[in-house]
Every structure is written in C-alpha cells, then in structure tokens.
Enzyme design. Structure first.
Site, PDB file in Angstrom:
ATOM      1  N   LYS B  95       0.803  -1.217   0.000  1.00 25.75           N
ATOM      2  CA  LYS B  95       0.000   0.000   0.000  1.00 25.75           C
ATOM      3  C   LYS B  95       0.838   1.271   0.000  1.00 25.75           C
ATOM      4  O   LYS B  95       0.396   2.314  -0.455  1.00 25.75           O
ATOM      5  CB  LYS B  95      -0.943   0.007   1.211  1.00 25.75           C
ATOM      6  CG  LYS B  95      -2.021  -1.070   1.164  1.00 25.75           C
ATOM      7  CD  LYS B  95      -3.059  -0.796   0.090  1.00 25.75           C
ATOM      8  CE  LYS B  95      -4.222  -1.787   0.161  1.00 25.75           C
ATOM      9  NZ  LYS B  95      -5.126  -1.628  -1.015  1.00 25.75           N
ATOM     10  N   GLU B 117      -9.864   5.646   3.069  1.00 24.49           N
ATOM     11  CA  GLU B 117     -10.596   4.545   3.675  1.00 24.49           C
ATOM     12  C   GLU B 117      -9.595   3.437   3.950  1.00 24.49           C
ATOM     13  O   GLU B 117      -8.537   3.382   3.321  1.00 24.49           O
ATOM     14  CB  GLU B 117     -11.672   4.022   2.712  1.00 24.49           C
ATOM     15  CG  GLU B 117     -11.157   3.048   1.633  1.00 24.49           C
ATOM     16  CD  GLU B 117     -10.174   3.670   0.651  1.00 24.49           C
ATOM     17  OE1 GLU B 117     -10.164   4.907   0.503  1.00 24.49           O
ATOM     18  OE2 GLU B 117      -9.402   2.912   0.030  1.00 24.49           O
ATOM     19  N   SER B 384       1.760  -9.735  -0.461  1.00 26.90           N
ATOM     20  CA  SER B 384       1.449  -8.300  -0.462  1.00 26.90           C
ATOM     21  C   SER B 384       1.615  -7.619   0.888  1.00 26.90           C
ATOM     22  O   SER B 384       1.775  -6.416   0.962  1.00 26.90           O
ATOM     23  CB  SER B 384       0.028  -8.084  -0.981  1.00 26.90           C
ATOM     24  OG  SER B 384      -0.891  -8.850  -0.228  1.00 26.90           O
TER      25      SER B 384
END
Lengths: 270, 402
Positions: B95, B117, B384
């Site tokens: 991210k 969010e 991830s």
C-alpha cells in the site's frame, strides 16, 4: 408542454416557488409513505420526489441513510415505488411525480423495463444522484422515449464551462445543489447559494430547483426570486419517523403548509 | 481486443472496455476531472518522477526482494515458488507505493488535507505515514468491525498522528468506510485529497493506483530475468479491490505465456452467503463510482461481503480486473477462510514468514498450482503484506493459548 414545465411556467407567472417534497418510500413503512405523500400533496406540495431506497447512498446525510435502511429492511423494491407513483398519479393529475435514487437499483431493474413502467405510471422524471452527464446517455435516451426527464444537477463546485455542457445535454428543470456536502437539515443556508443561482440564471432559461439542506420556511423565503423550486427532504423524512401517528400526520401537514406559504410569498405566517 | 491494447486502457473517460467510468454526484465531478488532468500532467514531470523514485528507494525500501521459497516449493512438490516480498516494504505492505505517489500528487495539487478509507488498516497506515512525512492533515475512515479486528493498525495510525474515524453504518467494513470517506470528500472537496487505496472507485483512481503499483510487476520481471533468465509461468495475487494484483499483473499483460491469476476471498465458501468472491458470484452493477462486478441482491442492493481478512472484505472489484477477466487475459479463483489460515501457518512453518491473511489467499493458491506443475515451472506469489496485524484473529481462530 410537459406537466413539469407547465407547472414551473404557471408558478413563474404567479410569482411563487414550486415546493418539492422528498420522502423515502417504505419509511417507516409503505402505507405510511402513501399516507404522508398524500398529506404533502394536500398541504401544498406541487412535486413529490419518491426516494427509492439504496443500501449505499453516498450523497445522503444520516436522516435519509437511516430511513433508506429501514425501507430496505421492510423489503421495499423499485416496483413498490413505481406502484406508489401510479396510485398517486390516479388521484393527482397535476402533481409532478419523480423517482429519486441511485444507479445500481435502476440498472438491476433493467432500463428498458424501467422506461415502460415510468410511462405507464405517469412518472415525470428520474433523479439519479450518482449519474453525471458523462454516464447518462442511456438513461437519457430511455427517459426521453417515455416522455420523462432525467434531471441534471449543478453544484457549487461546477465551473461555468462545465455548467454549459451540463445544461446543453438535457431538458426540464435543473437541480441546483445548494452546498458542498451531503443532504440533511441545516440551520443556515449556504451563504453562496444566492450568487450561485444568479450566475446559473445567466446561463439558462430552464427552471432552477434548489435542494440539499433546505429545512425551513425561512430558507424558502430567502430563496424566493432566485429559485423556481425548492426540494425539502430530510426535514420531512424526520417528521415521517415520528412513532405517534396522529402527531406525525399533523406535523407533516403543518411543515408542508408552512413551507408552501413561504413558497407562495405569504410571509406573514413565519 | 489485442493484449497490447489492454495496456492502453482506460480511455479518456475511465473506461476499461465497458467497465469503469465515473458514477458520482455532480459536486465531485469537477474534482475527479481536475485530478485526472493534474495527474496526467504531473506524472510526466521530471521533478515528480525523481522525488517519487527517491522515496520508493530510500524511504519505502524498493526494490523489494524476490525470494525463492525452497521450503514451500518442497512442500508443494512441483513447480518452483517465488515470493515477491511486498511485506518488506516500509509499513509492511504494498500500500505504501500508491500512498507515496498520491501523497506527492496531493501536495503538488495544493491540497492540505488527505482522507482515506481502510479495511485491514494497511492502506490507512501507509496514508498516515506519508501524510506525517509530507506534513499533510490526515483522516482515516475505517469500518467499526475492522477497527476491532485490526487494532494494531489503528494504534499505528494514531501514533502517526492521523484521526481514525470508526464507521458504524451498514456492514461496518470497507464498503461503509468508502461511503463515509466519499461523504467527507463531498463536503470538503475544495481542500481535501481523497487518497483511495485500491483500483476500485471512480476514474481516475483505478488508473492512478494501478500506475503507482505497476512497480511490483516491473520488478518481478527484472528479478526473474536476472534469477532464471526467463519470465515466470504464472503470477498469483489476492484480489479484494485488486491493487496488489493489478500491480503484479500489469507488466505481464502482453506476455500471454504468463498466466495471471487473481485469488478472491471465498470466506465460508462461495455456495454460502458469507464470501467476497465478487468476480465469481457477483453481477454487473455500479458501486462507489465504477461500473464493475458487484455482490448484490436481485434488486440492486449491495450485499455484505465476508472474509476473514479485512482487506478482501469488499463486495466490488476494480473495473480493470473485470475487463481482464472478460477479455480472457486473467483468471480468477477463490480461497476460503480456512484455507487462508492453513496457508498462513504453512508459510510460517516452512519459510519463517507470517503473511497477512489477505496474502495467505494467494499463497494457498500458489501452492496448489505449483503442486500440479513440473519442476522447471515457476510461479510467483505476491506476498502483499505481513501478518502482524492479524495475530489477534489468528490466535482466536486457531484457539491458541499462550
């Protein structure tokens, strides 16, 4: 001339503002919605916006969000909303009747079927909160075929160049969002709203209907002369939720009568 | 459509084939059009490219390693499994890539306030991190259920100086956090940059987030060529909204010999009502500004998704994934809660790596796929994120006593 255009034309000649009342269909239940819609129309509302409940209404404040969830829990469907429109149409030939909602339930229903039902029920138009002109072609086409309008929005953030494009791409009244924000009652009108309406008036002859945050007769009075119509939603929906039925119906009638008097310029009531 | 052309998408209106677009209230339309224009301009700016490149290298720790998982490979007993170690990037997940890119974009666009969010909290942490570093005000919307199951990340965001706003409406998960972030954005659009974390949502977000995540696939390509002198046979990644998957896939779209496999969350099973397998079980619809596959009922009401991993718990999916599937270029499968938990333990025991529950979905499928392959075949699983944030859930699910 379409029913809505005629309605705005006459109001203009008579120097009054058209009062639109929004309610969430199915809140607190379907028969209450019908009763409350009739009370609104009997008390001076000229246009009724039937809110089609949606699970994820991104433009709504708490009042309409919560009412939508109750309606969904009650099992209310788009067919229920169209059925209500059709019953209201049978008794109120002159009233403007609109469906207001979000894209997904409409496309899940099927746009062509929706077009047919809109025509059959005598619905004048569709207000779709998350459908900008960029995505509106198909909806537009279907509504035109049904002699109904797809209502377009202008917001305080819309610049004049974009406003021109929006205005040229549709017909009927234009829904002017009074503030940058979600729906819901406010104490004060946004201070920029009158200038916003004046600037928009320079761009188009189409009727301008103001919504979002319009909560009281006082607000309506201060919009007279610049708006052709006003939409009151959350303030009415809040009243719809009162659990004492006689109090609820009385308050709903009183609210609409006050708003309607303000819309007609009978200022002494306030 | 040729696969080469798939890389040219989206078009000027944000369409990937018939998917995508921008279904938003008018109040936000000028903002997304402005963002689209600013982004198309700024991404070519040498100064921007240099700053982002420096930050990715020296702040985020890129390139992340590509690790040959010999223990996991041996366990699978077939093809070789490599892990793309996004869990080693700063803040512990991929991210950070898009948060850095968009944080710089917000700063260059002159927006002093950022909102985002978050589901698992990884995007929230990445956003709070970048805002802290760039001196931007930051508010993070997070479903109340996720606040409870990802507490560690809530603490991290708070320590980083972000305001965490629990969302108590609807299913109290990622979908509702996005609704509330959009409502904040509608209200504060003039001063606020909405830093979306996935490749879902209205145009230009699916394009912007993908472009900032592409680095994952670009590195995999270079690292594979360096290591084995060839491209992998398959790239596997988990898909909620789909940002890490699109990042891993994008650079291989033209290489048709490379299988691209997205793994959705099957929750309690795709035949139950408790899953998040949007591409497998959803229908075309519009959610959060994009036309894509959506989990919904017959009346168009959005369904509540379910996954043990908060980051995959979303009833929509990025429009580019929908298009890649429709075009037959990527495949999508699903893995259950139990299988993900099994894969988390397997990776911990064979490799000493605890993956995030999201990434564990990809690991499960990578092992399953490798077991059907020959020894020369190579599968890359995108790891991830790391699993620290999930320890509370794991302890509870496995009934571990300490």
């Amino acid at each position: 001339m379409s029913r809505l255009n005629r309605l705005y034309e006459i109001a203009k000649q008579e120097n009054r503002v058209v009062l639109n009342i929004f309610l969430t269909v199915g809140y607190p239940d379907l028969s209450a919605s019908e009763e409350l819609a009739r009370i609104a129309l009997e008390s001076g509302a000229e246009v009724i916006e039937l809110g089609v409940p949606f699970s994820d209404p991104m433009a709504e404040g708490m009042t309409i969000q919560e009412s939508s969830q109750v309606a969904i829990d009650n099992g209310i469907t788009l067919d229920d909303c169209i059925g209500l429109a059709s019953r209201l149409r049978a008794d109120y030939e002159q009233a403007g009747i609109l469906l207001m909602g979000y894209v997904n339930p409409f496309i899940a229903y099927g746009l062509y079927k929706l077009g047919d039902r809109v025509r059959d029920a005598g619905i004048d138009g569709l207000v779709v909160a998350d459908l900008p002109p960029e995505e509106a072609m198909e909806f537009q086409k279907v509504m035109r075929k049904s002699d109904a309008i797809l209502v377009q929005f202008l917001a305080p953030t819309t610049d004049p160049n974009r406003a021109k494009i929006v205005i040229e791409s549709g017909d009927g009244f234009i829904y002017c969002v009074s503030l940058t924000g979600v729906t819901g009652e406010r104490d004060q009108l946004d201070p920029g709203v009158v200038d916003f309406l004046k600037e928009t008036k320079k761009l188009t002859d189409r009727p301008l209907v103001v919504g979002f945050g319009i909560s009281s007769a006082k607000h309506v009075i201060s919009l007279r002369g610049n708006a052709d119509g006003v939409v009151v939603g959350s303030a009415f929906v809040r009243v719809c939720g009162d659990t004492d039925l006689s109090v609820r119906n009385m308050q709903a009638g009183q609210l609409v009568r006050d708003l309607s008097a303000a819309a007609k310029g009978m200022d002494d009531v306030v | 459509m040729k696969t080469k052309d798939l890389k040219e998408l989206p078009d000027g209106y944000g369409n990937f084939g018939v998917w995508g677009g921008m279904y938003l209230p008018e109040t936000l339309m000028p903002a997304v059009r402005e963002l689209d224009e600013s982004y198309r301009y700024i991404r070519r700016d040498p100064e921007f490219k240099k700053r982002l490149g420096d930050l990715l290298t020296h702040y985020a720790g890129r390139p992340t390693p590509l690790y040959f998982a010999s223990g996991l490979t041996e366990h699978a007993g077939g093809g070789q499994i490599y892990l793309k170690r996004e869990d080693l990037a700063h803040t512990g997940a991929h991210k950070i890539n898009a948060a850095l890119g968009q944080g710089l974009l917000a700063q260059m666009m002159g927006k002093p306030r950022v909102i985002a969010e978050t589901g698992a909290g990884q995007h929230g942490v990445a956003t709070a991190t970048v805002c802290s570093m760039l001196g931007l005000e930051c508010a993070i919307y997070m479903g109340d259920l996720d606040v409870q199951r990802q507490q560690l990340n809530v603490f991290r965001m708070k320590v980083l100086g972000a305001e965490v706003v629990p969302v108590k409406t609807g299913s109290k998960t990622l979908k509702d956090a996005i609704n509330e972030a959009i409502r904040d954005w509608v209200t504060n659009v003039r001063t606020t940059y909405y830093l979306l974390g996935s490749v879902a949502g209205p145009h230009p977000y699916p394009m912007i987030v993908r472009d900032f995540q592409r680095v994952i696939g670009e590195e995999i390509r270079l690292q594979m060529i360096e290591r084995i002198g060839n491209l992998p046979d398959a790239v596997v990644a988990c898909v909620g909204g789909g940002s890490n998957a699109i990042g891993a896939f994008f650079d291989f779209i033209q290489d048709e010999e490379v299988r691209l496999i997205g793994v959705e969350a099957a929750g309690c099973g795709v035949t139950s009502t408790r899953h998040a397998a949007t591409l497998e079980k959803g229908k075309p619809g519009v959610l959060h500004g994009a036309r894509t596959y959506v989990l919904q009922d017959d009346y168009g009401q959005i369904a509540e998704a379910h996954s043990i991993s908060a980051g995959l718990d979303y009833p929509g999916v990025g429009p580019e994934h929908t298009n890649l599937r429709e075009m037959g270029r990527a495949e999508y499968v699903s893995v259950t809660d139990d299988q993900a938990l099994e894969a988390l333990q397997l990776l911990a025991k064979t490799e000493g790596i605890i993956p995030a529950l999201e990434s564990a979905h990809a690991i499960y499928h990578a092992v399953k796929l490798a077991s059907t392959m020959s020894r020369d075949d190579v599968v890359v699983a995108n790891l991830s994120g790391r699993g620290d944030k999930d320890m509370g859930t794991v302890v509870k699910e496995l009934d571990l006593h300490i």
